[in-house]
Design a protein around this motif. Structure first.
Motif, PDB file in Angstrom:
ATOM      1  N   GLN A 180       0.824  -1.206   0.000  1.00  0.00           N
ATOM      2  CA  GLN A 180       0.000   0.000   0.000  1.00  0.00           C
ATOM      3  C   GLN A 180       0.861   1.262   0.000  1.00  0.00           C
ATOM      4  OE1 GLN A 180      -2.183  -1.114   3.536  1.00  0.00           O
ATOM      5  NE2 GLN A 180      -4.065  -1.459   2.360  1.00  0.00           N
ATOM      6  N   ILE A 181       1.943   1.228   0.763  1.00  0.00           N
ATOM      7  CA  ILE A 181       2.853   2.383   0.789  1.00  0.00           C
ATOM      8  C   ILE A 181       3.493   2.575  -0.575  1.00  0.00           C
ATOM      9  CG2 ILE A 181       4.982   3.310   1.793  1.00  0.00           C
ATOM     10  CD1 ILE A 181       4.236   1.765   4.389  1.00  0.00           C
ATOM     11  N   ALA A 182       3.924   1.469  -1.189  1.00  0.00           N
ATOM     12  CA  ALA A 182       4.536   1.542  -2.519  1.00  0.00           C
ATOM     13  C   ALA A 182       3.560   2.142  -3.520  1.00  0.00           C
ATOM     14  CB  ALA A 182       4.988   0.156  -2.969  1.00  0.00           C
ATOM     15  N   HIS A 183       2.317   1.717  -3.463  1.00  0.00           N
ATOM     16  CA  HIS A 183       1.303   2.242  -4.377  1.00  0.00           C
ATOM     17  C   HIS A 183       1.069   3.729  -4.134  1.00  0.00           C
ATOM     18  CE1 HIS A 183      -2.172   2.264  -6.991  1.00  0.00           C
ATOM     19  NE2 HIS A 183      -2.886   2.811  -6.008  1.00  0.00           N
ATOM     20  N   ARG A 184       0.970   4.113  -2.862  1.00  0.00           N
ATOM     21  CA  ARG A 184       0.681   5.507  -2.533  1.00  0.00           C
ATOM     22  C   ARG A 184       1.844   6.432  -2.888  1.00  0.00           C
ATOM     23  NH1 ARG A 184      -1.899   7.529   3.059  1.00  0.00           N
ATOM     24  NH2 ARG A 184      -3.655   6.381   2.214  1.00  0.00           N
ATOM     25  N   THR A 185       3.089   5.970  -2.686  1.00  0.00           N
ATOM     26  CA  THR A 185       4.244   6.834  -2.945  1.00  0.00           C
ATOM     27  C   THR A 185       4.798   6.691  -4.363  1.00  0.00           C
ATOM     28  OG1 THR A 185       5.750   5.164  -2.026  1.00  0.00           O
ATOM     29  CG2 THR A 185       4.937   6.889  -0.525  1.00  0.00           C
ATOM     30  N   GLY A 186       4.354   5.661  -5.072  1.00  0.00           N
ATOM     31  CA  GLY A 186       4.802   5.485  -6.447  1.00  0.00           C
ATOM     32  C   GLY A 186       6.205   4.915  -6.566  1.00  0.00           C
ATOM     33  N   VAL A 187       6.650   4.155  -5.576  1.00  0.00           N
ATOM     34  CA  VAL A 187       7.974   3.525  -5.641  1.00  0.00           C
ATOM     35  C   VAL A 187       7.814   2.024  -5.492  1.00  0.00           C
ATOM     36  CG1 VAL A 187       9.178   5.569  -4.753  1.00  0.00           C
ATOM     37  CG2 VAL A 187       8.405   3.801  -3.159  1.00  0.00           C
ATOM     38  N   ALA A 188       8.887   1.303  -5.743  1.00  0.00           N
ATOM     39  CA  ALA A 188       8.849  -0.157  -5.644  1.00  0.00           C
ATOM     40  C   ALA A 188       8.764  -0.601  -4.178  1.00  0.00           C
ATOM     41  CB  ALA A 188      10.103  -0.756  -6.284  1.00  0.00           C
ATOM     42  N   VAL A 189       8.235  -1.800  -3.962  1.00  0.00           N
ATOM     43  CA  VAL A 189       8.104  -2.348  -2.608  1.00  0.00           C
ATOM     44  C   VAL A 189       9.475  -2.476  -1.953  1.00  0.00           C
ATOM     45  CG1 VAL A 189       7.379  -4.362  -1.268  1.00  0.00           C
ATOM     46  CG2 VAL A 189       5.963  -3.562  -3.145  1.00  0.00           C
ATOM     47  N   GLY A 190      10.465  -2.882  -2.713  1.00  0.00           N
ATOM     48  CA  GLY A 190      11.824  -2.996  -2.177  1.00  0.00           C
ATOM     49  C   GLY A 190      12.355  -1.658  -1.685  1.00  0.00           C
ATOM     50  N   THR A 191      12.030  -0.603  -2.397  1.00  0.00           N
ATOM     51  CA  THR A 191      12.451   0.744  -1.990  1.00  0.00           C
ATOM     52  C   THR A 191      11.774   1.133  -0.680  1.00  0.00           C
ATOM     53  OG1 THR A 191      12.747   1.350  -4.304  1.00  0.00           O
ATOM     54  CG2 THR A 191      12.583   3.161  -2.725  1.00  0.00           C
ATOM     55  N   VAL A 192      10.493   0.785  -0.555  1.00  0.00           N
ATOM     56  CA  VAL A 192       9.757   1.073   0.685  1.00  0.00           C
ATOM     57  C   VAL A 192      10.423   0.344   1.850  1.00  0.00           C
ATOM     58  CG1 VAL A 192       7.585   0.681   1.908  1.00  0.00           C
ATOM     59  CG2 VAL A 192       7.556   1.542  -0.433  1.00  0.00           C
ATOM     60  N   LYS A 193      10.732  -0.932   1.661  1.00  0.00           N
ATOM     61  CA  LYS A 193      11.357  -1.713   2.728  1.00  0.00           C
ATOM     62  C   LYS A 193      12.721  -1.137   3.104  1.00  0.00           C
ATOM     63  CE  LYS A 193       9.039  -6.066   1.658  1.00  0.00           C
ATOM     64  NZ  LYS A 193       9.206  -7.456   1.210  1.00  0.00           N
ATOM     65  N   SER A 194      13.477  -0.731   2.112  1.00  0.00           N
ATOM     66  CA  SER A 194      14.797  -0.152   2.343  1.00  0.00           C
ATOM     67  C   SER A 194      14.680   1.153   3.128  1.00  0.00           C
ATOM     68  CB  SER A 194      15.494   0.094   1.004  1.00  0.00           C
ATOM     69  OG  SER A 194      16.715   0.758   1.196  1.00  0.00           O
ATOM     70  N   ARG A 195      13.755   2.006   2.755  1.00  0.00           N
ATOM     71  CA  ARG A 195      13.569   3.280   3.458  1.00  0.00           C
ATOM     72  C   ARG A 195      13.107   3.054   4.899  1.00  0.00           C
ATOM     73  NH1 ARG A 195      10.739   6.888  -1.378  1.00  0.00           N
ATOM     74  NH2 ARG A 195      12.627   7.017  -2.647  1.00  0.00           N
ATOM     75  N   LEU A 196      12.219   2.098   5.103  1.00  0.00           N
ATOM     76  CA  LEU A 196      11.778   1.789   6.464  1.00  0.00           C
ATOM     77  C   LEU A 196      12.946   1.266   7.305  1.00  0.00           C
ATOM     78  CD1 LEU A 196       8.285   0.112   6.037  1.00  0.00           C
ATOM     79  CD2 LEU A 196       8.813   2.124   7.404  1.00  0.00           C
ATOM     80  N   TYR A 197      13.760   0.416   6.717  1.00  0.00           N
ATOM     81  CA  TYR A 197      14.907  -0.133   7.428  1.00  0.00           C
ATOM     82  C   TYR A 197      15.858   0.990   7.843  1.00  0.00           C
ATOM     83  CZ  TYR A 197      19.267  -2.578   8.301  1.00  0.00           C
ATOM     84  OH  TYR A 197      20.422  -3.025   8.867  1.00  0.00           O
ATOM     85  N   ARG A 198      16.167   1.887   6.894  1.00  0.00           N
ATOM     86  CA  ARG A 198      17.077   2.997   7.192  1.00  0.00           C
ATOM     87  C   ARG A 198      16.496   3.924   8.258  1.00  0.00           C
ATOM     88  NH1 ARG A 198      17.869   3.089   1.543  1.00  0.00           N
ATOM     89  NH2 ARG A 198      16.645   5.012   1.363  1.00  0.00           N
ATOM     90  N   ALA A 199      15.189   4.173   8.192  1.00  0.00           N
ATOM     91  CA  ALA A 199      14.547   5.037   9.183  1.00  0.00           C
ATOM     92  C   ALA A 199      14.618   4.410  10.572  1.00  0.00           C
ATOM     93  CB  ALA A 199      13.094   5.303   8.792  1.00  0.00           C
ATOM     94  N   ARG A 200      14.336   3.140  10.657  1.00  0.00           N
ATOM     95  CA  ARG A 200      14.370   2.457  11.956  1.00  0.00           C
ATOM     96  C   ARG A 200      15.794   2.415  12.516  1.00  0.00           C
ATOM     97  NH1 ARG A 200      10.306  -2.129   9.819  1.00  0.00           N
ATOM     98  NH2 ARG A 200       8.338  -1.098  10.372  1.00  0.00           N
ATOM     99  N   ARG A 201      16.753   2.138  11.651  1.00  0.00           N
ATOM    100  CA  ARG A 201      18.168   2.108  12.087  1.00  0.00           C
ATOM    101  C   ARG A 201      18.589   3.475  12.591  1.00  0.00           C
ATOM    102  NH1 ARG A 201      21.296  -2.305  12.910  1.00  0.00           N
ATOM    103  NH2 ARG A 201      23.010  -0.937  12.470  1.00  0.00           N
ATOM    104  N   ALA A 202      18.204   4.531  11.895  1.00  0.00           N
ATOM    105  CA  ALA A 202      18.560   5.873  12.320  1.00  0.00           C
ATOM    106  C   ALA A 202      17.955   6.203  13.688  1.00  0.00           C
ATOM    107  CB  ALA A 202      18.103   6.900  11.280  1.00  0.00           C
ATOM    108  N   LEU A 203      16.739   5.772  13.910  1.00  0.00           N
ATOM    109  CA  LEU A 203      16.096   6.009  15.212  1.00  0.00           C
ATOM    110  C   LEU A 203      16.775   5.216  16.315  1.00  0.00           C
ATOM    111  CD1 LEU A 203      12.326   6.098  14.217  1.00  0.00           C
ATOM    112  CD2 LEU A 203      13.804   8.022  14.741  1.00  0.00           C
ATOM    113  N   GLU A 204      17.177   3.979  16.020  1.00  0.00           N
ATOM    114  CA  GLU A 204      17.853   3.142  17.015  1.00  0.00           C
ATOM    115  C   GLU A 204      19.226   3.696  17.373  1.00  0.00           C
ATOM    116  OE1 GLU A 204      17.980  -0.761  15.319  1.00  0.00           O
ATOM    117  OE2 GLU A 204      15.844  -1.109  15.670  1.00  0.00           O
ATOM    118  N   GLU A 205      19.970   4.185  16.368  1.00  0.00           N
ATOM    119  CA  GLU A 205      21.312   4.702  16.587  1.00  0.00           C
ATOM    120  C   GLU A 205      21.313   5.956  17.446  1.00  0.00           C
ATOM    121  OE1 GLU A 205      22.960   5.181  12.698  1.00  0.00           O
ATOM    122  OE2 GLU A 205      23.158   3.014  12.391  1.00  0.00           O
ATOM    123  N   CYS A 206      20.276   6.740  17.333  1.00  0.00           N
ATOM    124  CA  CYS A 206      20.202   7.974  18.120  1.00  0.00           C
ATOM    125  C   CYS A 206      19.894   7.676  19.576  1.00  0.00           C
ATOM    126  CB  CYS A 206      19.121   8.901  17.552  1.00  0.00           C
ATOM    127  SG  CYS A 206      19.530   9.538  15.927  1.00  0.00           S
ATOM    128  N   GLY A 207      19.309   6.513  19.861  1.00  0.00           N
ATOM    129  CA  GLY A 207      18.885   6.178  21.220  1.00  0.00           C
ATOM    130  C   GLY A 207      19.980   5.602  21.974  1.00  0.00           C
TER     131      GLY A 207
END
Length: 161
Positions: free
Chosen positions: A134-161
């Motif tokens: 659903q995110i891929a459809h809404r943002t117009g990017v591939a599912v793999g790109t969505v997963k990659s962006r989510l992974y990077r976002a979560r890692r960035a949040l974890e590293e700051c903590g």
């Protein structure tokens, strides 16, 4: 023609499992359903002279359960719903300690520091509950790109903590 006492009690006992399922479906919880069944059985025993053999014990009992449910519902509408003190206290307690506010501000700052594309997919996943597709459809990017962006976002949040 009235029903003999023994036949009436035997028929009543045979209908209890079905009556419980019906009452629980109406009431929504096991406890409230059991209370309805108890009320219905009391009413049935009190008014057993009104039951006619061949009239259909199940239908008669279900009508009693339904009427008991509606009586209780109307009563609650008149009286208002009971809110246990603990629930009211939970809703009206004092603000959380300062540490919680500081931690919340820290998380907010970390989310704001994410790249906009990462922040967008994180928001769609965490707050709106959308699937990767659903995110891929809404943002117009591939599912793999969505997963990659989510992974990077979560890692960035974890590293700051």
């Amino acid at each position: 023609m009235t029903c003999r006492a023994d036949d009436f009690l035997t028929g009543l006992q045979a209908e209890i499992p079905s009556l419980k399922r019906y009452a629980r479906g109406l009431a929504g919880t096991r406890e409230a359903g059991d209370d309805l069944v108890q009320t219905a059985l009391e009413r049935a025993l009190r008014h057993r002279d009104g039951f006619r053999t061949g009239a259909g014990m199940r239908h008669w009992l279900r009508a009693i359960v339904r009427n008991a449910f509606l009586d209780e519902y109307r009563k609650r509408l008149r009286q208002g719903w009971h809110v246990p003190v603990q629930d009211h206290y939970r809703e009206t307690h004092l603000a959380a300690p300062q540490e919680f506010h500081a931690e919340l501000e820290d998380v907010t700052r970390r989310i704001e520091s994410l790249r906009p594309v990462e922040r967008t997919v994180l928001h769609l996943r965490a707050y709106e509950g959308l699937s990767h597709d659903q995110i891929a459809h809404r943002t117009g990017v591939a599912v793999g790109t969505v997963k990659s962006r989510l992974y990077r976002a979560r890692r960035a949040l974890e590293e700051c903590g």
